[in-house]
Design an enzyme around this catalytic site. Structure first.
Site, PDB file in Angstrom:
ATOM      1  CD  GLU A   1      -3.000  -1.363   2.037  1.00  0.00           C
ATOM      2  OE1 GLU A   1      -4.101  -1.018   1.609  1.00  0.00           O
ATOM      3  OE2 GLU A   1      -2.809  -1.756   3.187  1.00  0.00           O
TER       4      GLU A   1
ATOM      5  CG  HIS B   1      -3.484   1.656   6.055  1.00  0.00           C
ATOM      6  ND1 HIS B   1      -4.836   1.933   6.043  1.00  0.00           N
ATOM      7  CD2 HIS B   1      -3.340   0.460   5.419  1.00  0.00           C
ATOM      8  CE1 HIS B   1      -5.469   0.947   5.441  1.00  0.00           C
ATOM      9  NE2 HIS B   1      -4.583   0.036   5.056  1.00  0.00           N
TER      10      HIS B   1
ATOM     11  CG  HIS C   1      -7.020  -3.404   7.501  1.00  0.00           C
ATOM     12  ND1 HIS C   1      -6.858  -4.499   6.699  1.00  0.00           N
ATOM     13  CD2 HIS C   1      -6.538  -2.357   6.787  1.00  0.00           C
ATOM     14  CE1 HIS C   1      -6.295  -4.136   5.539  1.00  0.00           C
ATOM     15  NE2 HIS C   1      -6.082  -2.835   5.586  1.00  0.00           N
TER      16      HIS C   1
ATOM     17  CE1 TYR D   1     -15.012  17.295  24.342  1.00  0.00           C
ATOM     18  CE2 TYR D   1     -13.090  18.297  23.315  1.00  0.00           C
ATOM     19  CZ  TYR D   1     -13.669  17.618  24.371  1.00  0.00           C
ATOM     20  OH  TYR D   1     -12.898  17.265  25.446  1.00  0.00           O
TER      21      TYR D   1
ATOM     22  CG  HIS E   1      -8.787  -0.698   2.709  1.00  0.00           C
ATOM     23  ND1 HIS E   1      -8.055  -0.564   1.549  1.00  0.00           N
ATOM     24  CD2 HIS E   1      -7.898  -1.069   3.663  1.00  0.00           C
ATOM     25  CE1 HIS E   1      -6.786  -0.875   1.778  1.00  0.00           C
ATOM     26  NE2 HIS E   1      -6.674  -1.177   3.066  1.00  0.00           N
TER      27      HIS E   1
ATOM     28  CE1 TYR F   1      -7.027  27.724  25.867  1.00  0.00           C
ATOM     29  CE2 TYR F   1      -7.622  25.568  26.718  1.00  0.00           C
ATOM     30  CZ  TYR F   1      -7.975  26.861  26.362  1.00  0.00           C
ATOM     31  OH  TYR F   1      -9.251  27.280  26.523  1.00  0.00           O
TER      32      TYR F   1
END
Ligand SMILES: [Zn+2]
Length: 223
Positions: free
Chosen positions: A81, A100, A102, A121, A163, A216
């Protein structure tokens, strides 16, 4: 090739990141991959985990070395990949590391083609009011890389359709911490959906939180 001290140090950092992903249950077998930029600037190179090698036997010298021209060197072929790692370092000079995975909850949402909206948030850590999910394309293809880059526009993370998850950071440490945050958000979103439609925060509130993160608290936003 002979690795410089800098390359060995970065290689050790990549292995430590892979092992921590495994320890936290964020990686399935050899499916994930990690890379880090060697220096700064667009003309630089990066190291990436080799293809199909278990993390517990991986040594710094096993890392694949890739130039931003796409040429690779080293003992092993780079992760299958590598393409989106390369395209990210080319397009995003602020990015120093790419993780990356899975990982379970992120991949569950990606299999539904569902991004993560501003239901909490902490989404603001990733540069905006959502983590997008791109369409599916075969792993290792330019098509997938193009889709991933688009989903990452202005963001520090994206889900990859059917994926997994991809997270960017200025350093390996930060990319790892943000991977944990993204997977946690995916888990909380999935749980909230079991009980109903999560309430979403307005974009202006996410902008306000990003502003606070920048001065901060959790440090600079990822993107
Ligand atoms: Zn993958």
């Amino acid at each position: 090739m002979n690795f410089s001290e800098r390359e060995l140090e970065l290689g050790r950092g990549i292995i430590a990141t892979c092992r921590e992903l495994e320890r936290r249950g964020l990686n399935q077998g050899t499916s994930g991959n990690v890379s880090a930029r060697l220096g700064t600037g667009a003309s630089d190179a990066f190291l990436i985990t080799p293809t199909a090698m278990p993390y517990d036997v991986m040594q710094p010298e096993d890392m694949s070395h890739m130039g931003l021209d796409g040429g690779s060197a080293g003992l092993h072929q780079p992760s299958s990949e590598w393409r989106f790692h390369l395209d990210i370092y080319r397009a995003r000079p602020e990015v120093g590391a790419v993780v990356h995975t899975h990982s379970g909850f992120s991949t569950t949402l990606a299999c539904l083609g569902r991004g993560i909206p501003a239901f909490h948030y902490m989404i603001a850590l990733f540069g905006g009011a959502d983590i997008r999910c791109c369409e599916y394309a075969t792993y290792g293809t330019q098509e997938l890389s193009d889709l991933v880059l688009k989903a990452l526009d202005g963001r520090g993370a994206a889900l990859m359709g059917n994926h997994g998850l991809i997270v960017l950071g200025p350093t390996l440490k930060r990319a790892l911490a943000l991977t944990v945050e993204a997977e946690t958000l995916a888990m909380m979103y999935w749980r909230a959906m079991q009980l109903g439609d999560p309430r979403l925060l307005p974009e202006a509130e996410i902008a306000r939180v990003r502003e606070k993160f920048a001065t901060y608290g959790y440090g600079r936003p990822a993107a």
